[in-house]
Design an enzyme around this catalytic site. Structure first.
Site, PDB file in Angstrom:
ATOM      1  N   LYS A   1       0.814  -1.222   0.000  1.00  0.00           N
ATOM      2  CA  LYS A   1       0.000   0.000   0.000  1.00  0.00           C
ATOM      3  C   LYS A   1       0.848   1.273   0.000  1.00  0.00           C
ATOM      4  CE  LYS A   1      -0.773   0.219   5.016  1.00  0.00           C
ATOM      5  NZ  LYS A   1      -0.040   1.454   5.273  1.00  0.00           N
ATOM      6  N   THR A   2       1.997   1.253   0.711  1.00  0.00           N
ATOM      7  CA  THR A   2       2.855   2.445   0.719  1.00  0.00           C
ATOM      8  C   THR A   2       3.379   2.729  -0.686  1.00  0.00           C
ATOM      9  OG1 THR A   2       3.500   1.970   3.008  1.00  0.00           O
ATOM     10  CG2 THR A   2       4.859   3.539   1.780  1.00  0.00           C
TER      11      THR A   2
ATOM     12  N   ASP B   1      -4.128   7.258   4.733  1.00  0.00           N
ATOM     13  CA  ASP B   1      -3.622   5.910   4.966  1.00  0.00           C
ATOM     14  C   ASP B   1      -4.198   5.367   6.276  1.00  0.00           C
ATOM     15  OD1 ASP B   1      -2.132   3.603   4.666  1.00  0.00           O
ATOM     16  OD2 ASP B   1      -0.308   4.464   5.513  1.00  0.00           O
ATOM     17  N   GLU B   2      -4.301   4.046   6.398  1.00  0.00           N
ATOM     18  CA  GLU B   2      -4.786   3.376   7.611  1.00  0.00           C
ATOM     19  C   GLU B   2      -6.148   3.925   8.045  1.00  0.00           C
ATOM     20  OE1 GLU B   2      -3.286   0.836   8.520  1.00  0.00           O
ATOM     21  OE2 GLU B   2      -1.120   1.027   8.411  1.00  0.00           O
TER      22      GLU B   2
ATOM     23  N   GLN C   1      -7.733  -5.178   9.683  1.00  0.00           N
ATOM     24  CA  GLN C   1      -6.675  -4.780  10.618  1.00  0.00           C
ATOM     25  C   GLN C   1      -7.112  -3.625  11.518  1.00  0.00           C
ATOM     26  OE1 GLN C   1      -2.448  -5.042   9.134  1.00  0.00           O
ATOM     27  NE2 GLN C   1      -3.463  -5.045   7.133  1.00  0.00           N
TER      28      GLN C   1
ATOM     29  N   ARG D   1       2.284 -10.565  10.472  1.00  0.00           N
ATOM     30  CA  ARG D   1       3.580  -9.901  10.699  1.00  0.00           C
ATOM     31  C   ARG D   1       4.717 -10.810  10.240  1.00  0.00           C
ATOM     32  NH1 ARG D   1       1.965  -5.770   9.830  1.00  0.00           N
ATOM     33  NH2 ARG D   1       0.062  -6.939   9.442  1.00  0.00           N
TER      34      ARG D   1
END
Length: 720
Positions: free
Chosen positions: A32-33, A217-218, A248, A591
């Protein structure tokens, strides 16, 4: 830009779509970044001026990475507004806050300073802090601020609720003290910005004109205040793109609302949705496990992570008899595999902070280097807060919290009686403590010699700060107050001295990297540092952190430690809370890049009690063919009944058993009864469980919170 060779098909679609409101559902590890940074560069290439683009995220670490990567693609991205929500709002408030009666050199309180302010309010209102717990009061204040409920409104809402009326009075006094002290707490940063934008249409129009395209973002982590800020800035514009993953969303306890991302299409009609499901982080087996767990949630947008990488090794599940052996297994595994992975390749994740102790003890015994992420932060250490209090007070003498720390650290010969007189004068006149001791007309007539010395010292520091650097000012403060000598009164003297040297180094680094910076700028930067910002991936030590703290990070090898029922998932009041626990487990799984270990134990020591537990039900949601079961390595002599309990198969599905009722101890209340607790006051009994020689009691407090207490230790008294 060469999009074809740098991005996959869905990523290209997400980058090039700038005609509609856009929701990018970005699964864990889906790049996504990369998409956000390429989108920034694409917007600039297609006519958007860099300074008209706003990109928001949640941590300085994420914002800095985003900016660096965007500049690599397009040098003009240097002018894009890329920041955290709080940094953006502080930037706006420095310009606009005078509209609310503050001055623009306001001080930002950290959580400990806010707690100190609440304690001062309780004292002024003659409220018992054993009945009205300061942490709980601050939590209530935060909750109401993020819902935009003012103290007066809370007073009206709680007319028939004695306790909430008291809390509302604390809230009211707390806000008054913030206002005349020119202070804002962390919640104010966003809520005051929203208030200005709502009250002054011309200011809102200015920022809407400024931000022609907004990227968030997020988005799944936004709370009510952040959600409203975004809606205000975006208006009816189509030029908004949000990126996030409802799977998430794990921060409801601090106000995040997963519905913000689930309802995006309702807020922005004609919105387009693009799913990023190709994962670039983990093996397929890890992703299959994650998909199998998260699909059990009902409130979600369906996604299915996949990868072009190899299947990888199975997920290892180790079930110990007792939790000490669980920590030994973690240590053994790390040491046995040092030829394959460095210490820094490992992360041990747990549900609650208290779980780290047993791991730390084992690591110390085995000489395994480790670091705690999210433990006591550097800027929250006693000696650092002491010295920062001087800087904050010099920058804003109306800061009462810093005043009280400075006036007593080191001791200045100003006793408790004098401070009470100063407090009384300040409270009566609704002024700051500094104003009270400086006004000869309202302060008691014969000011003591020590008070005058203190006033002169602070004025000298203030004058010195005008013509000297922050570094020079800090050096002068340390010498003039003889702080190094003061530290000899405390344990770990040399460690504390090293921390003071580190603070000086950080100040020098800040001034070197920021020309013409002010003391306000420095204090603002350190007040907005988050836990993850301090994570250093180049330090060769095992990473210990909570699952919440691990979000956004990735490691070759991950342990999910203590996957026991009623610990993880913890006690949930409803389906929404239970689904969030499952999302947290999903975050833990994703993770891991290469190897995932999950551990649990039959016997775990909690609250001084040895309690039996079952492995987490989330483990049962992972298909058997993805798991390799590891039997307990450590041979031990057990009684026959213990052997039977330990030798079940498969290991994560133990035989059922019941913990017997305590002998020689009976309760004189039951579920549904009301009891009195020495600290929490009147409570409602919600659940009772056997717990070795005691009972585990779940109670609901008068403010709606739930606590788990041990009956013997708590000495609960039934209310007849």
């Amino acid at each position: 830009m060469d999009l074809t060779n740098k991005l996959n098909e869905k990523q290209i679609e997400a980058v090039t779509n700038i005609e509609n409101p856009l929701l990018i559902l970005a699964g864990a590890g889906s790049g996504k970044t990369r998409v956000i940074t390429y989108k920034i560069a694409y917007l600039i290439e297609n006519g958007f001026r860099p300074y008209n683009i706003l990109a928001l995220t949640f941590t300085n670490k994420a914002a800095n990475e985003m900016k660096e990567r965007a500049i690599e693609l397009c040098s003009d991205a240097q002018s894009v507004w890329i920041s955290t929500f709080h940094s953006l709002c502080v930037r706006i408030l420095r310009v606009e806050i005078e509209n609310l009666g503050y001055s623009n050199n306001f001080t930002i309180l950290d959580s400990k300073d806010s707690l100190a302010m609440v304690k001062a309010c309780l004292k002024e209102l003659n409220m018992d802090d054993k009945i009205f717990i300061p942490k709980n009061i601050l939590s209530q204040i935060s909750f109401n601020k993020n819902k935009f409920i003012e103290p007066e409104e809370l007073l009206k809402q709680s007319e028939n609720d004695f306790r909430m009326q008291k809390i509302a009075n604390v809230y009211k006094l707390y806000q008054e003290k913030l206002k005349y002290g020119n202070l804002v707490d962390f919640d104010d940063i966003i809520s005051l910005t929203v208030k200005i934008l709502e009250m002054y249409p011309e200011i809102l129009d200015k920022y809407r004109e400024k931000f022609k395209y907004i990227l968030i973002d997020e988005y799944q982590d936004t709370n009510a205040a952040q959600y409203l800020l975004i809606k205000l800035l975006a208006g009816k514009s189509k030029n908004i793109c949000i990126v996030g993953d409802d799977d998430q969303s794990i921060y409801s306890w601090r106000g995040a609302d997963v519905q913000n991302i689930l309802d995006f299409e309702e807020d922005f009609p004609n919105a387009k949705i693009i799913k990023l499901e190709q994962n670039y982080r983990s093996t397929q087996i890890i992703l299959d496990a994650a998909n199998s767990v998260i699909k059990n949630n009902v409130s979600r947008k369906v996604k299915n992570l996949w990868t072009n990488q190899k299947m990888g090794s199975k997920i290892f599940f180790y079930h110990a008899y007792i939790c000490k052996d669980e920590s030994k297994f973690v240590a053994d595994t790390i040491i046995d595999n040092l030829d394959k992975y460095t210490y820094s390749s490992y992360a041990v994740l747990y549900r609650n902070n208290f779980q780290s102790r047993i791991i730390e003890d084992e690591f110390v015994r085995r000489n395994i280097p480790y670091k705690l992420i999210g433990a006591t932060r550097f800027y929250e250490r006693m000696e650092i807060k002491d010295l920062l209090a001087y800087l904050k007070f010099i920058n804003n003498p109306n800061d009462d919290v810093s005043f009280l720390r400075v006036v007593t650290t080191p001791k200045k010969g100003i006793g408790a009686k004098s401070l009470e007189k100063i407090r009384a004068v300040a409270s009566e006149n609704k002024i700051s403590l500094w104003q009270a001791i400086n006004d000869k007309n309202i302060y008691y007539s014969t000011r003591s010699k020590n008070v005058l010395i203190f006033i002169n010292m602070i004025n000298e520091f203030i004058n010195y700060s005008v013509s000297h650097s922050i570094y020079e000012l800090m050096q002068k403060i340390i010498v003039d107050i003889n702080y190094n000598e003061h530290l000899k009164n405390y344990n770990e003297y040399f460690i504390r001295l090293e921390n003071v040297e580190e603070l000086l180094a950080k100040i020098m680094e800040f001034e070197t990297n920021n020309e013409n910076c002010s003391l306000t700028d420095f204090l603002e930067q350190i007040s907005l540092v988050s836990e993850v910002d301090n994570y250093n991936e180049n330090e060769n030590s095992v990473n210990l952190m909570t699952l919440h703290g691990a979000k956004g990070l990735e490691f070759d090898c991950v342990f999910i430690f203590g996957a026991d029922e009623e610990l993880f998932p913890g006690y949930s009041k409803n389906d929404m809370e239970f689904e969030e626990e499952r999302r947290l487990f999903y975050v833990g799984i994703t993770r891991a890049k290469k190897i995932l270990y999950i551990t649990s134990s039959t016997i775990r020591i909690r609250n001084g009690q040895m309690l039996k537990s079952l492995p987490s039900q989330f483990i049962k949601e992972i298909p058997d063919d993805l798991i390799e079961y590891i039997k307990e390595k450590i041979p031990r002599k057990k009684k026959s009944d213990e052997k039977n309990l330990n030798n079940y198969k498969p290991l994560y599905r133990p035989v059922s058993y019941e913990i017997p009722a305590p002998k020689n101890f009976k309760l004189d209340f039951s579920v549904g009864d009301r009891v009195r607790h020495f600290k929490f006051g009147n409570c409602l009994v919600k659940n009772i469980k056997h717990a070795g020689a005691d009972y585990q009691i779940t109670v609901e407090l008068s403010d709606g919170q739930e606590k788990i207490l041990m009956a013997k230790l708590s000495n609960l008294i039934p209310i007849k």
